[in-house]
Design a protein around this motif. Structure first.
Motif, short mmCIF file in Angstrom:
data_model
loop_
_atom_site.label_atom_id
_atom_site.label_comp_id
_atom_site.label_asym_id
_atom_site.label_seq_id
_atom_site.Cartn_x
_atom_site.Cartn_y
_atom_site.Cartn_z
N VAL A 108 -16.43 -3.02 -61.24
CA VAL A 108 -17.88 -2.94 -61.01
C VAL A 108 -18.51 -4.30 -61.29
O VAL A 108 -17.86 -5.21 -61.82
CB VAL A 108 -18.54 -1.86 -61.90
N PHE A 109 -19.79 -4.44 -60.94
CA PHE A 109 -20.58 -5.62 -61.28
C PHE A 109 -21.52 -5.26 -62.42
O PHE A 109 -22.12 -4.18 -62.43
CB PHE A 109 -21.40 -6.10 -60.09
N PHE A 110 -21.70 -6.22 -63.37
CA PHE A 110 -22.54 -6.00 -64.53
C PHE A 110 -23.74 -6.94 -64.53
O PHE A 110 -23.72 -8.02 -63.92
CB PHE A 110 -21.74 -6.24 -65.82
N GLY A 111 -24.76 -6.55 -65.27
CA GLY A 111 -25.89 -7.41 -65.56
C GLY A 111 -26.47 -7.02 -66.91
O GLY A 111 -26.18 -5.94 -67.44
N VAL A 112 -27.28 -7.92 -67.47
CA VAL A 112 -27.95 -7.65 -68.75
C VAL A 112 -29.44 -7.96 -68.57
O VAL A 112 -29.79 -8.99 -67.99
CB VAL A 112 -27.38 -8.53 -69.88
N ARG A 113 -30.29 -7.08 -69.06
CA ARG A 113 -31.73 -7.33 -69.00
C ARG A 113 -32.37 -7.02 -70.34
O ARG A 113 -31.88 -6.19 -71.11
CB ARG A 113 -32.39 -6.52 -67.88
N ALA A 114 -33.47 -7.70 -70.62
CA ALA A 114 -34.20 -7.53 -71.87
C ALA A 114 -35.27 -6.46 -71.70
O ALA A 114 -35.83 -6.28 -70.61
CB ALA A 114 -34.84 -8.85 -72.29
N VAL A 115 -35.58 -5.78 -72.81
CA VAL A 115 -36.59 -4.72 -72.80
C VAL A 115 -37.62 -5.02 -73.87
O VAL A 115 -37.28 -5.32 -75.03
CB VAL A 115 -35.95 -3.33 -73.07
N GLY A 116 -38.89 -4.96 -73.51
CA GLY A 116 -39.97 -5.17 -74.48
C GLY A 116 -40.38 -3.88 -75.14
O GLY A 116 -40.01 -2.78 -74.71
N ARG A 117 -41.17 -4.00 -76.19
CA ARG A 117 -41.62 -2.81 -76.91
C ARG A 117 -42.50 -1.93 -76.03
O ARG A 117 -42.62 -0.72 -76.26
CB ARG A 117 -42.37 -3.23 -78.17
N SER A 118 -43.13 -2.53 -75.02
CA SER A 118 -43.97 -1.75 -74.10
C SER A 118 -43.13 -0.99 -73.09
O SER A 118 -43.67 -0.17 -72.34
CB SER A 118 -44.91 -2.70 -73.36
N GLY A 119 -41.83 -1.25 -73.03
CA GLY A 119 -40.97 -0.63 -72.04
C GLY A 119 -40.76 -1.48 -70.80
O GLY A 119 -39.93 -1.14 -69.95
N LEU A 120 -41.49 -2.59 -70.68
CA LEU A 120 -41.29 -3.48 -69.54
C LEU A 120 -39.95 -4.19 -69.66
O LEU A 120 -39.55 -4.61 -70.75
CB LEU A 120 -42.42 -4.51 -69.45
N ARG A 121 -39.27 -4.37 -68.53
CA ARG A 121 -37.95 -4.96 -68.50
C ARG A 121 -37.96 -6.26 -67.73
O ARG A 121 -38.70 -6.42 -66.76
CB ARG A 121 -36.96 -3.98 -67.86
N SER A 122 -37.11 -7.18 -68.13
CA SER A 122 -36.95 -8.44 -67.42
C SER A 122 -36.08 -8.23 -66.19
O SER A 122 -35.42 -7.20 -66.05
CB SER A 122 -36.28 -9.47 -68.33
N PRO A 123 -36.03 -9.22 -65.29
CA PRO A 123 -34.96 -9.20 -64.29
C PRO A 123 -33.61 -9.24 -65.00
O PRO A 123 -33.48 -9.76 -66.12
CB PRO A 123 -35.21 -10.49 -63.49
N ALA A 124 -32.61 -8.69 -64.36
CA ALA A 124 -31.27 -8.74 -64.92
C ALA A 124 -30.67 -10.12 -64.74
O ALA A 124 -31.04 -10.86 -63.83
CB ALA A 124 -30.38 -7.69 -64.26
#
Length: 459
Positions: A437-453
């Motif tokens: 498979v292909f993987f990615g990692v993304r950040a999550v803020g306390r508001s629930g908003l996520r960064s691009p992977a």
């Protein structure tokens, strides 16, 4: 039932945040879902005004021509008059920002080149809204305010340039007006650039200035020809779709780097492709009223826009444009033949459509600015023969960072299919084979908003 176990390598301080990761794909959490706008973003989207956008497009078209080689001193006609008016309007918007927004004229002299017969001053008009907590993280949006007639060196004939690209300038100006009263976490830049029709000179200078300053440009978007969903050529209108051109393997990579990226499936996982996925995730909703159609190409055949200047410096960038262009009207001298008007005229613009494109941009920029930044230094451990996968990345510095998610998909899937919350850690091992498979990692803020992977590199 698939066995479940924790198998992690994490920083000691974050060990308590370890997830439970199953050994079977069926055991994983549901895939990433589209993120509806929160109350703040809904208010922003409601404030975008099609009437104001129409007024901007009509005013820019009224300067007759905005050709890069046209007059820079005539107060009523030519690129100089357009430059001064845009500058004045952005300064008015900045006055409502409590000092957060600044406006500058970024000028330089372009030497003689194939479409510049004499040394010519080119000026970008740039409004910068400084971020409140992560000002070093920057997101740029542009439209080009120069126009052209059929003859690219004709600086005299009328070239109203309503669709190409007063429409894009109207988008960035309306975004600047609405967002000037807000305080985004990261820095937002709204730029009306010049010299695009002569060779992307304005954006090229702007991108190089950022590169020389080692600026952290995490995303750039060009709005170029976003005036209508109805091409007027007899084909079916598509007023609810905007195209988004996103390249695959980054332009600025060396051949060796590109080969490494391809070895882990990176032809579909460069930073710009991740932006395309992000835009779909945050900007397709009833509040924008638009569908985003990603096109997995750098740009159209025989054409190029200002995002390319940023791609060439290694910045993630993409280009918004309408779903189908009418080439009979673009870049044509203003004329009437058999009772039909030709030329890039205001009459061919749909201002409600432009407003919807502006909402797509607003949803994207605000979501990027308010979320944590894209994770850096993501690597996949390829040193061990194992059916598990270890990912590592650098810790983010945002005050509202809540943690990270690992996303993954089948190698034949275009979009992320599964997500695994892993907590506020910088390394994780999951019981899924990196070979499959292909993987990615993304950040999550306390508001629930996520960064691009961020897709991993072998390491």
């Amino acid at each position: 039932m698939a066995r479940r176990r924790t198998f992690l390598s994490v920083t000691a301080a974050a060990a308590a945040a370890a997830p439970l990761v199953g050994s079977s794909p069926a055991a994983q959490a549901a895939g990433p879902r589209k993120h509806p706008p929160d109350a703040d973003l809904r208010r922003i989207l409601r404030e975008i005004d099609a009437d104001r956008i129409e007024a901007i497009v009509r005013k820019l078209a009224s300067f007759g021509t905005r050709h890069t080689l046209s007059s820079q001193t005539d107060p009523a006609r030519g690129i100089g008059a357009a430059r001064d008016w845009i500058h004045q309007q952005l300064q008015e918007y900045a006055s409502a920002s409590a000092g957060r927004m600044t406006v500058e004229l970024q000028s330089f002299v372009q030497p003689v080149s194939p479409r510049i017969p004499v040394p010519t001053t080119i000026t970008n008009v740039i409004a910068t809204l400084r971020g409140s907590t992560s000002p070093e993280r920057i997101y740029v949006v542009t439209g080009h305010y120069d126009s052209r007639a059929s003859d690219v060196l004709d600086a005299v004939s009328d070239a109203p340039g309503a669709d190409d690209d007063a429409s894009g300038v109207a988008v960035i100006m309306e975004l600047a007006r609405v967002l000037a009263t807000r305080s985004p976490a990261a820095t937002l830049v709204f730029a009306a650039v010049a010299g695009e029709e002569q060779g992307l000179y304005g954006s090229d200078h702007m991108a190089q200035r950022y590169k020389d300053a080692n600026a952290d440009i995490q995303a750039m978007f060009s709005n170029d020809i976003v005036g209508t969903g109805n091409p007027g050529d007899g084909t079916r209108p598509d007023p609810r779709t905007v195209r988004l051109f996103v390249e695959g393997v980054p332009t600025a990579e060396t051949a060796a780097q590109a080969n490494v990226r391809r070895s882990v499936g990176g032809e579909n996982d460069g930073p710009s492709r991740q932006l395309g996925r992000f835009v779909e995730d945050v900007a397709e909703n009833p509040q924008t009223g638009m569908n985003v159609r990603p096109i997995w190409r750098r740009d159209r055949y025989l054409r190029g826009s200002d995002h390319i200047s940023f791609l060439l410096r290694g910045y993630p960038a993409a280009r918004f444009t309408e779903p189908r262009e009418n080439f009979a009207h673009e870049h044509q001298d203003v004329r009437v033949e058999n009772g039909i008007q030709y030329g890039d005229l205001v009459e061919f613009c749909d201002f409600d459509y432009i407003a919807r494109v502006a909402r797509v941009n607003a949803a994207t920029l605000w979501s990027l600015a308010q979320a944590p930044g894209t994770p850096r230094g993501v690597v996949i451990d390829t040193t061990q023969l194992t059916n598990e996968t270890t990912l590592r990345w650098q810790a983010g510095t945002e005050a509202d960072l809540a943690g990270y998610e690992v996303v993954w998909r089948e190698t034949t899937a275009p979009d992320w299919e599964h997500v695994i919350p892993v907590g506020n850690v910088t390394s994780v091992t999951v019981d899924i084979s990196k070979d499959n498979v292909f993987f990615g990692v993304r950040a999550v803020g306390r508001s629930g908003l996520r960064s691009p992977a961020a897709a991993p590199q072998p390491g």
